[in-house]
Design a protein around this motif. Structure first.
Motif, PDB file in Angstrom:
ATOM      1  N   THR A  75      43.071  45.741  49.229  1.00 52.40           N
ATOM      2  CA  THR A  75      43.453  46.634  48.136  1.00 52.40           C
ATOM      3  C   THR A  75      44.518  45.984  47.266  1.00 52.40           C
ATOM      4  OG1 THR A  75      43.000  48.524  49.520  1.00 52.40           O
ATOM      5  CG2 THR A  75      44.360  48.905  47.608  1.00 52.40           C
ATOM      6  N   HIS A  97      43.230  43.048  45.290  1.00 49.05           N
ATOM      7  CA  HIS A  97      42.326  43.412  44.203  1.00 49.05           C
ATOM      8  C   HIS A  97      43.096  44.022  43.040  1.00 49.05           C
ATOM      9  CE1 HIS A  97      38.775  44.747  42.111  1.00 49.05           C
ATOM     10  NE2 HIS A  97      39.346  45.924  41.983  1.00 49.05           N
ATOM     11  N   VAL A  98      43.950  45.009  43.351  1.00 46.99           N
ATOM     12  CA  VAL A  98      44.674  45.699  42.280  1.00 46.99           C
ATOM     13  C   VAL A  98      45.723  44.775  41.668  1.00 46.99           C
ATOM     14  CG1 VAL A  98      46.099  47.710  41.767  1.00 46.99           C
ATOM     15  CG2 VAL A  98      44.223  47.910  43.352  1.00 46.99           C
ATOM     16  N   PRO A 135      39.296  42.308  34.305  1.00 48.32           N
ATOM     17  CA  PRO A 135      37.949  41.793  34.049  1.00 48.32           C
ATOM     18  C   PRO A 135      37.704  41.629  32.552  1.00 48.32           C
ATOM     19  CG  PRO A 135      37.899  43.713  35.476  1.00 48.32           C
ATOM     20  CD  PRO A 135      39.292  43.550  35.055  1.00 48.32           C
ATOM     21  N   GLY A 150      33.858  41.789  36.702  1.00 48.25           N
ATOM     22  CA  GLY A 150      34.966  41.576  37.618  1.00 48.25           C
ATOM     23  C   GLY A 150      34.433  41.577  39.026  1.00 48.25           C
ATOM     24  N   GLY A 154      42.369  51.799  47.247  1.00 49.45           N
ATOM     25  CA  GLY A 154      41.788  50.664  46.545  1.00 49.45           C
ATOM     26  C   GLY A 154      40.496  51.031  45.845  1.00 49.45           C
ATOM     27  N   ALA A 199      41.253  53.105  42.705  1.00 50.38           N
ATOM     28  CA  ALA A 199      41.864  52.306  41.644  1.00 50.38           C
ATOM     29  C   ALA A 199      41.044  51.046  41.385  1.00 50.38           C
ATOM     30  CB  ALA A 199      43.293  51.942  42.029  1.00 50.38           C
ATOM     31  N   TYR A 200      39.756  51.069  41.780  1.00 49.91           N
ATOM     32  CA  TYR A 200      38.981  49.825  41.726  1.00 49.91           C
ATOM     33  C   TYR A 200      38.873  49.295  40.304  1.00 49.91           C
ATOM     34  CZ  TYR A 200      35.873  46.349  43.528  1.00 49.91           C
ATOM     35  OH  TYR A 200      35.360  45.157  43.901  1.00 49.91           O
ATOM     36  N   PHE A 237      40.813  49.041  37.869  1.00 49.22           N
ATOM     37  CA  PHE A 237      42.229  49.271  37.584  1.00 49.22           C
ATOM     38  C   PHE A 237      42.601  48.953  36.145  1.00 49.22           C
ATOM     39  CE2 PHE A 237      41.640  45.044  39.135  1.00 49.22           C
ATOM     40  CZ  PHE A 237      42.382  44.267  38.276  1.00 49.22           C
ATOM     41  N   HIS A 238      41.694  48.323  35.391  1.00 49.99           N
ATOM     42  CA  HIS A 238      42.010  48.079  33.988  1.00 49.99           C
ATOM     43  C   HIS A 238      41.850  49.353  33.165  1.00 49.99           C
ATOM     44  CE1 HIS A 238      37.786  47.502  34.701  1.00 49.99           C
ATOM     45  NE2 HIS A 238      37.554  47.815  33.465  1.00 49.99           N
TER      46      HIS A 238
END
Lengths: 181, 477
Positions: free
Chosen positions: A155, A158-159, A165, B95, B136, B139-140, B142-143
Motif C-alpha cells: 500500500t 503504491h500510494v 500515472p 499505471g 490501499g 486509494a488505488y 491516488f491521482h
C-alpha cells in the motif's frame, strides 16, 4: 515494586499529556520518548522484561529516533540554528528531564533492592518463554502479522509513488461515442 | 495434518498472494496476474470441501466449524467476483495494475481469519488484515482526489475504531485474564460484570464502525463514492460478511453480549440504522452513495437477527447474508462495468445512467434485478431474506424493530424505483459513460449476468440456501 509500577505509570500519563498538548513537534516527540520509556518500566515491573526491552529498543530507540531525525531534517536552514538555541532554554527541556529523572530514580531504587527478578505477581516472562509461545501455538499470528506488513508495504509503495500515472490519450472514448450516436 | 487441512484455504490464499508478489517482481503482466489470483481463489474454494471433512476443528486461535466454512465461502466468492470485476475495471487504468490483486488476496486472507476466529488475537489480526489492504485498494487511483480522500478517510476512522476495539479487549482481559472466547465466556460468568460489559460495548463500537451502523456510519457514503469500483464492491460484500460473522459468534457465545443492556443497545443501533440509512438515501443523486446508504439500512435489518439471538437467529442471519452478498455484488458489478471505460473517476452520478436501457439492455436488466432484490420484491433473493427477518422479529415480539423494518422498506422502495425509472428514460443527448461493447462475453460481464440469474433463482427456489443455513442454526443455535 508496586511503587515503581505506579510511579512509572504516572510518568507515562503525564508525558503523554505533554505529547498531545505540545505545539512544537520536536518537543512533543521528546515527551513521547519519555512516555515510551515509562511504559517499558511498567512492563519490567509487571514481570515482562522482554517486552520492556523491546519497547526501549524498538520504540524509544529505533522508531522515535527516526521520527526526531525526520522532523528535524524537514526544517533545515539558517533559522534552524537560532531555533536550536531557543530550544535549549530550560523551560523546554525541564519537563521531559524531570519526568525522565523520576524514572531514573525509580529504576535505581528498584535495582538498589537487589533481586532483579522481582515482579508484582506471577513469574518473570523471559525471552525464551515468549519465543516458545510465539513460534508454538501462536505461529498463525506471526504469519498473519507478516502478511499484514506485506499489505502495508505494498500500500505504502503504491500510494507513495512519485509520478502519477500518465494522462491517457484523448481519443479513448471514441468507441462509446460512436455507439451512442 | 488435520491442522494443515483445516487452514488450507487460508494457506492457499496467502500462497497465492506471495506468488502474485513474486510475479510482479519478475514481470508485470495484467492478465496472468488475474489468472494466478483467480486460480488460487478457486483452489481455496475447492479446498473447503476437504475442510468440511475435518470440521468442526478447534485450536486455541481458530475454530473451523460450519459457520467458518459458510463465511469462508461467501468471502471467497465475493473476492472472486471482485477480482474478475477488477480485471475489467483496471484494463484501462494507466499505471501499475497488478498490486490491486495482491492487496485483494491479502484482504481475503484477513476475511478468512476473521470468520474462523475464536480468540481476540485472531479477531484483531483478521480485522486489521482485512482493513489494511483496503486502504490501499480504496486509494488505488491516488491521482484522483476522491479516491485518495476515500482511502485516507477510511484509514483514519478505521484506526480510531480499532483503538476502541483494542480498549474493549483490554477491559475484558482485565476482568478475566483470558483472551480466547471460551476463556472469556468462563471468566465473565453470568451477565458479564461491569468491566466485561464496558469491554463488550467498546468492542461493539469497533465492529459497528466496520459494519457502518448508524452512529458510526459517517464514513460510508464518501468512501463508497470515492473508492474505485472493485474496492467498493469488496468493502460492501466480503469485508462486511466477515465482520457480521465474527459479531454473530460473539453474540452467540459470549455472556457479556447476552446481557440485556447490550441487547437493548443492539436494538437501538438496528432501529436507527434502518431508518436513518433509508432516509439519507432518499435525496442521493449518486448511485454509489445511494448503495452505501442502503447498505447501512441493510445491516440495520440484519442486526435484528443478532438482537433476537435465539431460535432461528443464526439461520436468519445466514440466509440474509447470502441474499445480501449476491445482490450487492450484482449491483456494484454493474456500476463497476459501466465505469470501466471511464478515465476521470467512476460513473456514479444518476444522470450517467439515464437511458442506459436503450444502449445496454441486458446490463440494465441485471441492475434492475439487483435493485428489486435490494428493495425486497418477491421472486428475488432479497425478499426471502427480508421475509426471514420479519418472521423472526414477529416471533420474538420485537414490534419496534419490525415496524422500523417495514417503514424502512417502504422508504427504500421509493429510491430504488427512482433509480430504475432513470434507467429506462429516453436519453436524447450523448452519453459519456458506458460499458464496453463486448462486456457480456468478458469475464466481468459473465459474473454479473450469473449473479443476476442467481438473485432470481434464489428468489424462486431458495431451498438449498435455507437447508444450509438451517444446518448452521442447529449447530450454533
Amino acid at each position: 515494586m508496586e511503587i515503581a509500577f505506579y510511579l512509572s505509570g504516572l510518568v507515562a500519563v503525564l508525558a503523554t499529556l505533554g505529547v498531545i498538548s505540545n505545539t512544537n513537534p520536536v518537543h512533543a516527540l521528546l515527551y513521547l520518548i519519555v512516555s515510551l520509556i515509562a511504559v517499558a518500566l511498567v512492563f519490567f515491573s509487571l514481570g515482562a522484561p522482554f517486552a520492556g526491552a523491546l519497547e526501549i529498543i524498538v520504540y524509544a530507540g529505533a522508531i522515535m529516533v527516526l521520527f526526531v531525525f525526520v522532523v528535524m531534517m524537514l526544517n533545515l536552514g539558517e533559522a534552524v540554528v537560532a531555533q536550536e538555541r531557543a530550544w535549549l532554554r530550560p523551560r523546554t527541556w525541564l519537563g521531559p528531564a524531570l519526568l525522565a529523572g523520576v524514572l531514573l530514580v525509580t529504576l535505581v531504587g528498584t535495582l538498589w533492592r537487589g533481586d532483579i527478578g522481582l515482579v508484582i505477581e506471577g513469574e518473570t516472562l523471559t525471552a525464551k518463554a515468549v519465543g516458545t509461545l510465539l513460534f508454538g501455538p501462536w505461529l498463525l499470528i506471526v504469519e498473519l502479522a507478516a502478511i499484514l506488513l506485506l499489505a502495508a508495504l505494498v500500500t505504502a509503495s503504491h500510494v507513495g509513488r512519485l509520478r502519477p500515472p500518465e494522462k491517457p490519450p484523448t481519443d479513448r472514448e471514441s468507441g462509446a461515442r460512436k455507439e451512442a450516436s | 495434518m488435520t491442522y494443515l487441512i483445516a487452514l488450507l484455504p487460508l494457506i492457499l490464499v496467502c500462497a497465492t498472494a506471495v506468488a502474485v508478489m513474486l510475479g510482479i517482481a519478475w514481470q508485470r503482466h495484467h492478465a496472468s496476474t488475474v489468472l494466478t489470483a483467480v486460480v488460487g481463489l478457486n483452489l481455496a474454494l475447492l479446498s473447503l470441501v476437504a475442510v468440511h471433512q475435518v470440521a468442526p476443528f478447534e485450536t486455541l486461535l481458530v475454530a473451523v466449524d460450519g459457520l467458518a466454512i459458510f463465511g469462508a465461502v461467501l468471502v471467497l466468492v465475493s473476492t472472486l467476483a471482485c477480482a474478475t470485476l477488477a480485471h475489467a475495471y483496471l484494463e484501462h487504468y494507466r499505471g501499475p495494475r497488478e498490486e490491486f490483486y495482491l492487496l485483494l488476496l491479502c484482504a481475503a486472507a484477513g476475511g478468512l481469519v476473521l470468520v474462523s476466529s475464536r480468540h481476540m488475537a485472531t479477531l484483531f489480526f483478521g480485522l486489521e488484515l482485512l482493513s489494511m489492504p483496503l486502504y490501499g485498494m480504496l486509494a488505488y487511483a491516488f491521482h484522483e482526489r476522491r479516491s485518495l480522500e476515500a482511502g485516507i478517510k477510511y484509514l483514519v476512522l478505521s484506526a480510531a475504531a480499532t483503538a476502541f476495539l483494542l480498549f474493549g479487549m483490554a477491559l475484558a482481559y482485565a476482568q478475566t485474564g483470558r483472551l480466547d472466547l471460551a476463556g472469556l465466556t468462563a471468566g465473565l460468568g453470568e451477565g458479564g460484570g461491569a468491566w466485561g460489559l464496558a469491554g463488550a460495548g467498546l468492542i461493539l463500537v469497533g465492529l459497528g464502525f466496520k459494519l457502518s451502523l448508524v452512529p458510526f456510519h459517517l464514513w460510508t457514503p464518501d468512501v463508497y463514492e470515492g473508492g474505485p469500483g472493485p474496492a467498493a464492491t469488496f468493502l460492501a460484500s466480503a469485508s462486511k460478511v466477515a465482520v457480521v460473522i465474527v459479531l454473530l459468534r460473539l453474540v452467540i457465545e459470549s455472556p457479556a453480549f447476552a446481557h440485556v443492556g447490550v441487547h437493548q443497545i443492539l436494538a437501538v443501533l438496528a432501529f436507527a440504522s434502518m431508518l436513518i440509512g433509508n432516509l439519507l438515501a432518499l435525496t442521493q443523486a449518486n448511485l454509489k452513495r445511494l448503495l452505501g446508504y442502503s447498505s447501512i439500512a441493510h445491516f440495520g435489518y440484519l442486526l435484528v437477527a443478532l438482537v433476537v439471538a435465539e431460535g432461528l437467529a443464526v439461520e436468519t442471519a445466514a440466509v440474509y447474508l447470502v441474499m445480501y452478498v449476491v445482490t450487492t455484488l450484482g449491483a456494484f458489478g454493474v456500476v463497476t462495468l459501466v465505469s470501466s471505460r471511464d478515465i476521470s473517476g467512476d460513473a456514479a452520478a444518476l444522470h450517467h445512467y439515464r437511458g442506459l436501457f436503450w444502449r445496454r439492455p441486458y446490463l440494465t436488466a441485471v441492475l434492475t434485478v439487483a435493485l428489486l432484490s435490494l428493495a425486497g420484491i418477491p421472486f428475488t433473493a432479497g425478499f426471502i431474506g427480508k421475509f426471514y427477518i420479519v418472521a423472526l422479529g414477529v416471533e420474538a415480539g420485537r414490534w419496534w424493530l419490525v415496524g422500523g423494518l417495514i417503514v424502512g422498506s417502504a422508504i427504500g422502495l421509493y429510491y430504488y424505483l427512482r433509480v430504475m425509472v432513470t434507467l429506462y428514460l429516453v436519453e436524447p443527448g450523448m452519453q459519456r459513460h458506458d460499458a464496453p461493447h463486448d462486456w457480456g462475453t468478458r469475464a466481468g460481464g459473465v459474473v454479473v449476468l450469473g449473479l443476476a440469474a442467481l438473485v432470481v433463482l434464489l428468489g424462486v427456489y431458495p431451498t438449498p440456501i435455507i437447508e444450509w443455513a438451517a444446518a448452521l442454526g442447529v449447530a450454533h443455535g
